[in-house]
Design a protein around this motif. Structure first.
Motif, PDB file in Angstrom:
ATOM      1  N   ALA A  99       0.824  -1.221   0.000  1.00  0.00           N
ATOM      2  CA  ALA A  99       0.000   0.000   0.000  1.00  0.00           C
ATOM      3  C   ALA A  99       0.850   1.260   0.000  1.00  0.00           C
ATOM      4  O   ALA A  99       0.568   2.202  -0.758  1.00  0.00           O
ATOM      5  CB  ALA A  99      -0.943  -0.007   1.199  1.00  0.00           C
ATOM      6  N   LYS A 100       1.895   1.300   0.808  1.00  0.00           N
ATOM      7  CA  LYS A 100       2.740   2.500   0.883  1.00  0.00           C
ATOM      8  C   LYS A 100       3.438   2.747  -0.454  1.00  0.00           C
ATOM      9  O   LYS A 100       3.431   3.874  -0.959  1.00  0.00           O
ATOM     10  CB  LYS A 100       3.769   2.348   2.002  1.00  0.00           C
ATOM     11  CG  LYS A 100       4.626   3.572   2.239  1.00  0.00           C
ATOM     12  CD  LYS A 100       5.544   3.341   3.442  1.00  0.00           C
ATOM     13  CE  LYS A 100       6.296   4.570   3.849  1.00  0.00           C
ATOM     14  NZ  LYS A 100       7.256   5.053   2.875  1.00  0.00           N
ATOM     15  N   VAL A 157       0.778   4.025  -3.002  1.00  0.00           N
ATOM     16  CA  VAL A 157       0.403   5.428  -2.766  1.00  0.00           C
ATOM     17  C   VAL A 157       1.516   6.353  -3.246  1.00  0.00           C
ATOM     18  O   VAL A 157       1.265   7.324  -3.970  1.00  0.00           O
ATOM     19  CB  VAL A 157       0.081   5.676  -1.280  1.00  0.00           C
ATOM     20  CG1 VAL A 157       0.039   7.166  -0.960  1.00  0.00           C
ATOM     21  CG2 VAL A 157      -1.237   5.010  -0.902  1.00  0.00           C
ATOM     22  N   TYR A 188      -3.373  11.434  -2.045  1.00  0.00           N
ATOM     23  CA  TYR A 188      -3.767  10.356  -1.140  1.00  0.00           C
ATOM     24  C   TYR A 188      -4.759  10.945  -0.143  1.00  0.00           C
ATOM     25  O   TYR A 188      -4.473  11.917   0.533  1.00  0.00           O
ATOM     26  CB  TYR A 188      -2.523   9.830  -0.439  1.00  0.00           C
ATOM     27  CG  TYR A 188      -2.735   8.824   0.650  1.00  0.00           C
ATOM     28  CD1 TYR A 188      -3.566   7.727   0.484  1.00  0.00           C
ATOM     29  CD2 TYR A 188      -2.059   8.956   1.853  1.00  0.00           C
ATOM     30  CE1 TYR A 188      -3.731   6.797   1.490  1.00  0.00           C
ATOM     31  CE2 TYR A 188      -2.207   8.027   2.865  1.00  0.00           C
ATOM     32  CZ  TYR A 188      -3.047   6.950   2.681  1.00  0.00           C
ATOM     33  OH  TYR A 188      -3.202   6.025   3.684  1.00  0.00           O
ATOM     34  N   ALA A 231      -7.607   6.145   4.223  1.00  0.00           N
ATOM     35  CA  ALA A 231      -7.209   4.750   4.421  1.00  0.00           C
ATOM     36  C   ALA A 231      -8.152   4.106   5.421  1.00  0.00           C
ATOM     37  O   ALA A 231      -8.602   4.753   6.375  1.00  0.00           O
ATOM     38  CB  ALA A 231      -5.774   4.666   4.931  1.00  0.00           C
ATOM     39  N   MET A 255      -5.313  -3.370   4.320  1.00  0.00           N
ATOM     40  CA  MET A 255      -5.186  -1.914   4.258  1.00  0.00           C
ATOM     41  C   MET A 255      -5.846  -1.506   2.954  1.00  0.00           C
ATOM     42  O   MET A 255      -5.543  -2.058   1.890  1.00  0.00           O
ATOM     43  CB  MET A 255      -3.723  -1.484   4.272  1.00  0.00           C
ATOM     44  CG  MET A 255      -3.502  -0.006   3.996  1.00  0.00           C
ATOM     45  SD  MET A 255      -4.295   1.136   5.142  1.00  0.00           S
ATOM     46  CE  MET A 255      -3.202   1.004   6.536  1.00  0.00           C
ATOM     47  N   HIS A 256      -6.774  -0.550   3.045  1.00  0.00           N
ATOM     48  CA  HIS A 256      -7.525  -0.072   1.881  1.00  0.00           C
ATOM     49  C   HIS A 256      -7.203   1.413   1.745  1.00  0.00           C
ATOM     50  O   HIS A 256      -7.553   2.205   2.630  1.00  0.00           O
ATOM     51  CB  HIS A 256      -9.007  -0.304   2.144  1.00  0.00           C
ATOM     52  CG  HIS A 256      -9.927  -0.153   0.974  1.00  0.00           C
ATOM     53  ND1 HIS A 256      -9.533  -0.233  -0.339  1.00  0.00           N
ATOM     54  CD2 HIS A 256     -11.266   0.053   0.949  1.00  0.00           C
ATOM     55  CE1 HIS A 256     -10.586  -0.076  -1.129  1.00  0.00           C
ATOM     56  NE2 HIS A 256     -11.648   0.105  -0.366  1.00  0.00           N
ATOM     57  N   VAL A 257      -6.522   1.807   0.657  1.00  0.00           N
ATOM     58  CA  VAL A 257      -6.098   3.198   0.462  1.00  0.00           C
ATOM     59  C   VAL A 257      -6.835   3.800  -0.729  1.00  0.00           C
ATOM     60  O   VAL A 257      -7.185   3.109  -1.682  1.00  0.00           O
ATOM     61  CB  VAL A 257      -4.566   3.296   0.270  1.00  0.00           C
ATOM     62  CG1 VAL A 257      -3.848   2.881   1.546  1.00  0.00           C
ATOM     63  CG2 VAL A 257      -4.082   2.482  -0.924  1.00  0.00           C
TER      64      VAL A 257
END
Length: 183
Positions: free
Chosen positions: A20-21, A24, A35, A38, A54-56
């Motif tokens: 995820a990181k 993003v 962004y 989250a 994790m949902h971004v």
């Protein structure tokens, strides 16, 4: 008669990501997305099953949101081996051909391999992949009102012919002709 379902557009489109990181940061750096949100849960709200994620969410402009799920307990993500890699993709609009070429230059300067610009008759586009293997397209509309009207006119004819023959209908062959000076 009004249809019983009244859509107001796409709320968000969600895809899986490996990290995820990283995802993003890539979309911020490569495409300038902001962004915004989250969510992280251990249990899936819709099913109740244990599956931490994790949902971004990223702002793609004009109220369009692109989202990703990182699913660390699931098997390594892959792709449908029976669908060609060029089929499933995300396409984002850019303002004009100058913006398309500027985006291509930026991406290439960042080390991203870019295909195109490709002429599609009523739009031009470039293609590349995000760090998750998702194909991305940036496109700019170049069609005229008459071209869009003609495409709308032949769309039902093309679908009907395709449904019967599974061969490319020739009603819009003019789309595949390169512009003057490019062929």
């Amino acid at each position: 008669m009004t249809h019983p379902v009244q859509l107001g557009g796409i709320h968000h489109a969600a895809y899986r990501c490996r990290d995820a990181k990283e995802t993003v940061e890539w979309y911020q750096r490569m495409l300038g997305m902001r962004y915004t949100t989250a969510f992280a849960e251990d249990h899936v709200p819709s099913t109740g099953e244990y599956d931490p994620y994790m949902h971004v969410f990223l702002d793609a402009g004009n109220g369009n949101v692109l989202a990703f799920f990182e699913l660390p307990r699931q098997p390594e993500m892959g792709r449908d081996p029976h669908t060609p890699i060029w089929v499933q993709h995300l396409a984002f609009r850019v303002a004009d051909e100058a913006a398309l070429l500027a985006a291509k230059a930026h991406l290439e300067a960042e080390g991203v391999a870019v295909l195109g610009p490709t002429h599609h008759g009523i739009f031009r586009s470039i293609y590349f992949f995000d760090p998750n293997g998702h194909r991305i397209e940036l496109a700019t509309d170049i069609g005229t009102p008459d071209q869009y009207a003609e495409l709308a006119r032949v769309a039902p004819l093309m679908l009907a012919e395709w449904s019967e023959t599974r061969q490319a209908p020739r009603h819009a062959d003019w789309l595949h002709q390169p512009p003057a000076g490019e062929g």
